[in-house]
Write an enzyme that holds these catalytic residues in place. Structure first.
Site, PDB file in Angstrom:
ATOM      1  N   TRP A  53      40.152  -1.121   1.201  1.00 18.50           N
ATOM      2  CA  TRP A  53      39.301  -0.081   1.773  1.00 18.50           C
ATOM      3  C   TRP A  53      39.679   1.300   1.248  1.00 18.50           C
ATOM      4  CZ3 TRP A  53      34.877   1.145   2.731  1.00 18.50           C
ATOM      5  CH2 TRP A  53      34.387   1.871   3.824  1.00 18.50           C
TER       6      TRP A  53
ATOM      7  N   GLY B  10      31.057   1.646  10.382  1.00 19.45           N
ATOM      8  CA  GLY B  10      29.751   1.046  10.134  1.00 19.45           C
ATOM      9  C   GLY B  10      29.898  -0.176   9.247  1.00 19.45           C
TER      10      GLY B  10
ATOM     11  N   ALA C  76      34.577  -3.192   1.722  1.00 23.01           N
ATOM     12  CA  ALA C  76      35.189  -2.470   0.607  1.00 23.01           C
ATOM     13  C   ALA C  76      34.675  -2.977  -0.729  1.00 23.01           C
ATOM     14  CB  ALA C  76      36.712  -2.613   0.676  1.00 23.01           C
TER      15      ALA C  76
ATOM     16  N   LYS D 285      34.097  -5.479  17.231  1.00 22.86           N
ATOM     17  CA  LYS D 285      33.334  -6.434  16.426  1.00 22.86           C
ATOM     18  C   LYS D 285      34.266  -7.365  15.668  1.00 22.86           C
ATOM     19  CE  LYS D 285      34.227  -4.303  12.373  1.00 22.86           C
ATOM     20  NZ  LYS D 285      34.811  -4.892  11.151  1.00 22.86           N
TER      21      LYS D 285
ATOM     22  N   SER E 293      34.676 -10.876   4.996  1.00 20.47           N
ATOM     23  CA  SER E 293      35.358 -10.559   6.256  1.00 20.47           C
ATOM     24  C   SER E 293      36.608 -11.414   6.440  1.00 20.47           C
ATOM     25  CB  SER E 293      34.395 -10.779   7.428  1.00 20.47           C
ATOM     26  OG  SER E 293      35.092 -10.778   8.654  1.00 20.47           O
TER      27      SER E 293
ATOM     28  N   GLU F  15      42.391  -7.831  11.718  1.00 15.56           N
ATOM     29  CA  GLU F  15      42.365  -6.899  12.848  1.00 15.56           C
ATOM     30  C   GLU F  15      41.897  -7.569  14.136  1.00 15.56           C
ATOM     31  OE1 GLU F  15      43.589  -4.019  12.956  1.00 15.56           O
ATOM     32  OE2 GLU F  15      43.514  -3.056  10.992  1.00 15.56           O
TER      33      GLU F  15
END
Length: 346
Positions: A12, A135, A139, A190, A253, A279
């Site tokens: 990222w 949002g 990356a 999320k 993801s 995360e």
């Protein structure tokens, strides 16, 4: 053009540095790991986390914390578990009234990441202008220059607008929000639902189940957000629904990939080690604790917590979710409209 410092040279951080460089800014990217910097410079890319994305020589890769001393904007892009240590390191090295955009998505303890950063800067940089940047933004796609849209959120509208002005370009569109709580919680929560979506896929439950899980997961995110002072409509936007869709649907993801491994039978801690920074694994514990403290009903997050930390089997979690008592789909709104609203039922 501005001077921009990116803290973090993972996927990222490098993607944001490359994007800022394309905008014509003078860009520095900092990492505490000299071996990581040397490897990126040797191959002109982060071959481990962002292969195929060229890092231009104009980007100054450095391990020197002094790189942020004259930054017009400092972007924090380290994992959530490294936020506190990073903020402490840079507390006395930032400009007098720094503009800081936190692009990390997570929760540290029970604090939002911008809260934690501001706390660590309070003695040396009490005038820090904090912004949350969040949002649907893998990356891998930002680094390639694919169209991406995010939200710049702050209680300081001028700070949010400054980040928008510095970073928005034809491939990176930025909206402004003053609901900092909602934007940050959307980005953090999320990840929990994406972990659950991966488990759902690992179990082979199909598209219907994943769609239901995402939809009800969004309802859970909204409940907790409102209990913590966020606005419901924020979760219907880019930092809520938008980020949820992309994180639950893509193999980019890490949360989803780890969830798939868990659903296929790998113990959660082993799945996290296999994938890297996940995360959602850490956020599941925090979401569980915040829900208990606030009274927000979060059955999906609760089952994620039990799978990750109490050894419950994913199949047991599925049964627990599917066999709950029936209820009205929009029960909170219905109760409120009928003037029998109760805390924790929204």
């Amino acid at each position: 053009m501005a001077k921009i410092t990116v803290l973090g040279t993972g996927g990222w951080g490098i993607a944001l540095a490359v994007m800022a460089n394309r905008c014509g800014h003078t860009v520095s990217a900092w990492s505490p790991f000299k071996e990581e910097i040397n490897a990126i410079r040797r191959f002109d890319e982060n071959k481990t986390l962002l292969p195929g994305i060229a890092v231009p020589p104009a980007i100054d890769l450095t391990a020197d914390p002094g790189c942020a001393a004259e930054a017009d904007l400092t972007i924090v892009a380290v994992p959530s578990f490294a936020i506190e240590e990073t903020a402490e390191l840079f507390a006395a090295r930032l400009p007098a009234r720094p503009l800081i955009a936190c692009a990390a998505k997570g929760i540290s303890g029970k604090r939002r990441l911008t809260e934690l950063i501001a706390e660590k800067l309070s003695d040396t940089r009490p005038g820090a202008r904090m912004v949350a940047l969040s949002g649907p933004s893998h990356a891998e796609e930002v680094g390639r220059g694919l169209p991406t849209t995010v939200v710049s959120a702050s209680v300081d509208k001028e700070a949010a607008a400054a980040v928008q002005e510095l970073l928005m370009n034809p491939r990176f569109r930025i909206y402004i929000s003053d609901d900092m709580v909602g934007v940050e919680l959307g980005g953090a929560l999320k990840n929990v639902i994406a972990l659950a979506a991966g488990i759902c896929d690992g179990l082979g439950l199909g598209d219907n189940a994943r769609a239901a899980l995402m939809t009800r997961g969004l309802a859970e995110m909204t409940r907790l957000g409102m209990a913590m002072g966020a606005r419901a409509e924020t979760f219907a936007g880019l930092s809520g629904m938008g980020d949820l869709i992309v994180t639950c649907s893509s193999m980019h993801s890490r949360n989803r990939r780890a969830g798939i491994l868990i659903g296929q039978g790998l113990p959660p801690d082993e799945a996290v080690r296999a994938v890297g920074t996940v995360e959602g694994y850490h956020a599941a514990k925090t979401a569980y604790e915040l829900a208990a403290a606030s009274g927000a009903d979060m059955p999906i997050a609760r089952q994620c917590y039990r799978i990750c930390y109490e050894g419950h089997a994913p199949a047991e979690a599925l049964t627990a979710l599917m066999e709950r008592p029936g209820r009205h789909e929009t029960e909170g709104q219905w109760l409120k409209q009928n003037k029998i609203f109760k805390k924790g039922r929204v």
